[in-house]
Each structure stands twice: as structure tokens, then as C-alpha cells.
Design an enzyme around this catalytic site. Structure first.
Site, PDB file in Angstrom:
ATOM      1  N   PHE A   1      31.837  49.560  51.015  1.00  0.00           N
ATOM      2  CA  PHE A   1      32.844  48.587  50.573  1.00  0.00           C
ATOM      3  C   PHE A   1      32.290  47.841  49.368  1.00  0.00           C
ATOM      4  CE2 PHE A   1      35.042  44.622  50.086  1.00  0.00           C
ATOM      5  CZ  PHE A   1      36.370  44.999  50.224  1.00  0.00           C
TER       6      PHE A   1
ATOM      7  N   LYS B   1      29.822  36.124  46.831  1.00  0.00           N
ATOM      8  CA  LYS B   1      30.097  35.371  48.060  1.00  0.00           C
ATOM      9  C   LYS B   1      29.308  34.061  48.182  1.00  0.00           C
ATOM     10  CE  LYS B   1      32.485  38.909  50.569  1.00  0.00           C
ATOM     11  NZ  LYS B   1      32.278  40.340  50.614  1.00  0.00           N
TER      12      LYS B   1
ATOM     13  N   ASP C   1      24.305  46.603  45.910  1.00  0.00           N
ATOM     14  CA  ASP C   1      25.396  45.638  46.087  1.00  0.00           C
ATOM     15  C   ASP C   1      25.019  44.721  47.248  1.00  0.00           C
ATOM     16  OD1 ASP C   1      27.651  44.181  46.677  1.00  0.00           O
ATOM     17  OD2 ASP C   1      29.038  45.880  46.606  1.00  0.00           O
TER      18      ASP C   1
END
Ligand SMILES: *Cc1c(COP(=O)(O)O)cnc(C)c1O
Length: 398
Positions: free
Chosen positions: A139, A253, A224
Site C-alpha cells: 500500500f 503521517k 516507504d
């Protein structure tokens, strides 16, 4: 419950989410409250964006001060905080340069563009032939290029055609990576632990083996760490569990301190040097408010024991969860305060368990039907973990 708020979302909003039936009105620390005044322990932390806790007083203060002084300016001008943020995050990550964006997906796109340009300019890949290797079950966000890399049918269905140049290999299989590498490979993009994919930990030594292969074949290793970074797994970054040094690193985030979207792509000199003025950018990326927030969010991680707390309480939490005896639980796995409970969906859906936890005052969220993710703010205390455990035990007993 505020049914009007929900009705308005349903009537006027795109139906691209299926939220749990609760209307949140306030957040402080590890807790949020609904419109009825009921308190919940937040074990979701907005997919790890709220690692510092809701309304963290230091970050809130930094945000307010900066918003009063100077807000959005664009990168057409310099500001006093951007360089400081670059320096701080480069020193923390060991990378040479940083490019600021806002959301995780934008920072991933930045990494893809950087890798391709490096491939043409430095590696000598023929024009438009660059290949980026990614993992099945990944993802990385929701843009067209990124969902084009996805193996999840729902993320892709109806959104094609997708850009070419992405090669998929199984996650956790270094040999598959080796077989996929060609003279046109510019980068391997990987989450050190797959988050949305279901808190999937690769075999020990996987990332190190990938790093070695990348070095051997002159392929960039891009990690990532939008979700796993900034202390979530008990170290600053999850790749540090294997002493790996990525050529490019994607952060997001929690970099926004739970208050603002802030993301970044960091890379070594020869990669970032491929960007020249006008090649790439973002109107909001690196604005003074974003910088003030990210600087404070990083300072808190440096000065406090939140990362050590994540490691220690994460181990405790996982061990206690593993002691719960229930036929519904197939596995409890994770690292630091990044934990998943895999549910036997033949018996019960993860969603229905999340709804039961919600009733009991604990916020979580299912991912991929079968996994309940537990990723509380890193400021959580042992007593609060014990409260969560009591609720979880009760739900699995009932
Ligand atoms: C959430 C996430 C993203 C995308 O971040 P957005 O801010 O939602 O665009 C990218 N990569 C990983 C690993 C993520 O968990």
C-alpha cells in the site's frame, strides 16, 4: 448519536469510505470523545498519523504560533523554518537531502519520479524504459500511478489505464527480487512492514538481502515508511531493525503531529540532485506551518522516550494479546506499537469485532476483512494498555 451529521455525509459525500457508526467531537492524548460524551481509547491513531497523541500541547502551540506569524507562502520564496526542517530530518534519517510534500501518496510519487530520473541520468537507462520493482500486497497511496502498482483488485478496478514500468514481486522473497532485476531497473520500492496489507512482517534478513541485491545491481532501495516510521515499530525507522540504509526514504503521517498533512521524500545526494528548479513541486509542501509542526513533532521524538516506549510497551502488549485464548484469533503479530490480530473470518468478521470494541470504548479498524489493527498513540501508558487489554479480552470472551 448525531444522526444528522452522518446523514449529511451520506447524502452529499462521495461514498469512498465506510466509517464505523460514531461521530467524534474531541480528542486529547490517547482519548477521543463522541457527541454523547462517551470516551474511547484510540487504538487506531488515524492510521498512525496521531503518534504524538491528540492535541499534543507542544505541537498545538507551535502550530498556533506559526499560523499567527506566517502561514502559507509557497516555495516561490524562502522561509526561516524550511532549512531547519531539512537539516533536522536529514540528520535523523542519515539522508543527504529532503523534498517536502503534504500527503504520503505525493511523497511516494516524488520518490518514483526521482528514481526514474536517476535511472536515466545516472544509470543510463534508455529513455522511457525505466522499471520500478514493487511488492505484491503493498500500500503506497491512491494516485493513478500508485494504484497501478497495487495487487489489490478493488484499488485498481475501474481506474485504468495505468502507467507502465512497474514490476511486481512477492513481498518477503529476496530471490524473486533478484530474478526481477534487469538492466532497466531503477528502484525497488518496499514497506519494511506492510501496514494496510495487514501488518505483514517479512522474514528476518529480508530487507538486508534486498539492500545487498540493490547495491550489487545498482538499483535504488526506496523504503516507504509513511506508516512504520517515526517510532511506530520501536525504532525511528523500521529499516533500522536490520541496519539497512535506504537510498531514498518516504515519511508522512506522524510527521504532521496529528494536526496537519506533512510528508517528505529524503534521499542521498546523487538521487536528489536529479531534481532541478521546475521539475517537481507542491504549492503547500514545506509551508511554514507544516515546518513548525514537523520540527516540533521531531523534537518531541528526540527529547522524549516515546520511541523506547513503543518498543517496550509494544512487546508487552503483543505478549499479553498472544495469551488470549480464543478460537477467533489466528495470530497476533507486529513490532513496537504496530500490532495486528488476525481473525478467523469463517467464524466472525474483523469488522464486527471492531464494532464490539467500539461499544466497549476502544477505537480500532479492520484492514482486509481479517485483521484488526492496534496502533495507539506512542504516548500511551502501561495502565492504558492494560485498560485496552481488559476490553479486548472481554470482547473475545463474549
Ligand atoms: C498511508 C500510507 C501512504 C499514503 O499516505 P496518504 O497520506 O494517505 O496519501 C503511503 N504509504 C504507506 C505505507 C501508507 O501507510
Amino acid at each position: 448519536m448525531d444522526h444528522l451529521a452522518i446523514a449529511l455525509e451520506n447524502q452529499y459525500g462521495a461514498h469512498n469510505y465506510a466509517p464505523l457508526p460514531v461521530v467524534l467531537v474531541k480528542g486529547e492524548g490517547v482519548y477521543v470523545w463522541d457527541d454523547q460524551g462517551k470516551r474511547y481509547l484510540d487504538m487506531m491513531s488515524a492510521y498512525s498519523a496521531v503518534s504524538h497523541g491528540h492535541a499534543n500541547p507542544r505541537i498545538l502551540q507551535a502550530m498556533i504560533e506559526q499560523a499567527k506569524t506566517l502561514g502559507v507562502t509557497s516555495r516561490a520564496y524562502h522561509n526561516r523554518l524550511l532549512g531547519k526542517l531539512f537539516e533536522k530530518l536529514c540528520k535523523i534519517t542519515g539522508q543527504d537531502r529532503m523534498l517536502p510534500m503534504n500527503t504520503g501518496a505525493e511523497a511516494v510519487e516524488t520518490a518514483l519520479k526521482a528514481a526514474r530520473k536517476w535511472g536515466y541520468e545516472k544509470k543510463g537507462i534508455p529513455a522511457n524504459q525505466a522499471e520500478i520493482i514493487c511488492c505484491a500486497n503493498n500500500f503506497h497511496g491512491r494516485t493513478i500511478a500508485i494504484v497501478g502498482m497495487s495487487s489489490e483488485p478493488q484499488y485498481r478496478q475501474g481506474f485504468g489505464p495505468f502507467p507502465p514500468g512497474f514490476i511486481q514481486v512477492p513481498f518477503g522473497d529476496a530471490q524473486a527480487l533478484e530474478q526481477a532485476i534487469t538492466a532497466n531497473s531503477c528502484a525497488f520500492l518496499v514497506e519494511p512492514i506492510q501496514g494496510e496489507g495487514g501488518i505483514i512482517l517479512p522474514p528476518d534478513g529480508y530487507l538486508k538481502a534486498c539492500e545487498n541485491l540493490c547495491r550489487q545491481h545498482n538499483v535504488l532501495l526506496l523504503c516507504d515508511e509513511v506508516q512504520t516510521g517515526l517510532g511506530r515499530t520501536g525504532k525511528w525507522f523500521a529499516h533500522q531493525h536490520e541496519q539497512v540504509k535506504p537510498d531514498g526514504l518516504i515519511v508522512g503521517k506522524a510527521l504532521g503531529g496529528g494536526l496537519y498533512p506533512v510528508s517528505a521524500f529524503l534521499a542521498k545526494e546523487e538521487v536528489m540532485r536529479c531534481f532541478h528548479p521546475g521539475d517537481h513541486g507542491s504549492t503547500f509542501g514545506g509551508n511554514p506551518i507544516a515546518c513548525a509542526i514537523a520540527l516540533e513533532a521531531l523534537s518531541i521524538l528526540e527529547e522524549s522516550d516515546l520511541i523506547a516506549n513503543s518498543a517496550k510497551l509494544g512487546e508487552y502488549f503483543k505478549a499479553e494479546l498472544q495469551k488470549i485464548s480464543s478460537s477467533l484469533i489466528k495470530e497476533v503479530r507486529g513490532r513496537g506499537l504496530f500490532i495486528g490480530i488476525e481473525i478467523d473470518i469463517q467464524q466472525r468478521s474483523a469488522r464486527s469485532i471492531c464494532e464490539a470494541l467500539l461499544q466497549e470504548g476502544l477505537l480500532s479498524k479492520e484492514t482486509h476483512d481479517c485483521l484488526i489493527r492496534l496502533a495507539p498513540p506512542l504516548i500511551i501508558s502501561k495502565e492504558q494498555i492494560d485498560d485496552a487489554l481488559e476490553i479486548i479480552r472481554r470482547v473475545f470472551a463474549g
